[in-house]
Design a protein around this motif. Sequence first.
Motif, mmCIF file in Angstrom:
data_model
loop_
_atom_site.group_PDB
_atom_site.id
_atom_site.type_symbol
_atom_site.label_atom_id
_atom_site.label_comp_id
_atom_site.label_asym_id
_atom_site.label_seq_id
_atom_site.Cartn_x
_atom_site.Cartn_y
_atom_site.Cartn_z
ATOM 1 N N GLU A 37 -7.561 5.140 -2.203
ATOM 2 C CA GLU A 37 -6.310 4.600 -1.673
ATOM 3 C C GLU A 37 -5.243 5.686 -1.557
ATOM 4 O O GLU A 37 -4.544 5.779 -0.537
ATOM 5 N N ARG A 84 0.835 -1.203 0.000
ATOM 6 C CA ARG A 84 0.000 0.000 0.000
ATOM 7 C C ARG A 84 0.866 1.248 0.000
ATOM 8 O O ARG A 84 0.485 2.282 -0.560
ATOM 9 N N SER A 142 -8.227 2.842 7.348
ATOM 10 C CA SER A 142 -9.193 2.562 6.280
ATOM 11 C C SER A 142 -10.611 2.579 6.827
ATOM 12 O O SER A 142 -11.522 3.177 6.239
#
Length: 406
Positions: free
Chosen positions: A230, A82, A195
């Motif tokens: 993201e 990520r 998140s």
Amino acid sequence: MDIQDAILGFHQDPCLPGWDDPYSVYALMRAEAPIHWCEGPGLWVIVSYAEAIEHMRDHRFSRQQHLDKLISRFGSGHIFERQKNDLPYMDGSDHAKLRHHVTNAYRGIDFSALREFTVSFLSSRLESLSGQKQFEVVHELADLLPVMVVSELLGVPADQQELIGRKVGSFVRARGLTQTDSTVAKGDESIAFYSEYFLPLIHEKRKSPSSDLLSRLIADPKEGVHLSDEQLLLIISSNFYSASIYTLRLLVGTMAWAMASNPNAYARIQDNRELVAPAIEELLRWDPPAQATNASVALEDVEIGGKIVKAGESISVLVGAANRDPKVFADPDQFLIDRHPNPHISFAPGLHQCLGLHLAKMEGEAALNAFCDHFSSLSAIQSESQRLVGDRFRGFDRLTLEVSRR
């Protein structure tokens, strides 16, 4: 301190987390060579100023490829995958484009209003502690200040920010030089938490944008930039939490400790507030919160300080060491509040210069001014204080002060 133990400690973890005085060790290593291979994290570290500056401007290194090495080591599905969308780890044109967008969003910050908010919060907070002759700086002030400022910027309720802020440490350590299965697992947990919290907020801002910074980050139609969930998540968790809340809490604690340790300097600043700004610059040089840069990988063989960093090898700049290079800074171990010039590298000048440097300086200066307004003298109670043990970051987890009020 045994010299051999110190050198061994450096090679296992060059940031020497938790050490009271890593700088004497850095001086030994710098006198030996401007760059060293450290077996613990498996990378090169630069300890001299000239080589540090050159490296931070060098396009022959890739932060993305360092993440690839970590993915290869720990396997897929972890935080490192990520982080490839994380601005501090991007390279080339992708990095330049996103950096330009974030910089434009930062330009929309009303720093005058934000400074007034910061000053008001600090005054109110220190007034609430007026009945105490002693107080613990980190819990009572340093933890809260950056949370409140980021709340104001992003439009997130402060009471919720405190909960989120508790996850910052795990996220930051997943960006450190020395990685273990434990730091990776905690980093995975922290990004999952971010998140869960921030994706609904991002979706809400997409539907109903306002003047806050998060709304400006979502898109810039004029530049043709529209960030994914993201990318936004990584910008928020990285640039505002790890780069703001975490480092600012350390800066405020170190500022308090430095003033308590240097009473003559503190008295001069109280008498002449024009010394506040240069004092914060000197604090950033003398004992920076971020002791090393994010690691990168050489794309080709590169000579640095007479040694060859081979293609595929990782490297970092030990900022705390370079900031005390006697070739650049006279009396480098002295805390000199009117040092000029002061070309420290604590904000990593070069390709990945810290975007929040003006925000950090504003908060640091506001905190020092507030201390001068409220306390005529300070002294640190060593027995009730504790340094942070946290990879490439330095500061206090707990710092108790005894104060004399004005």
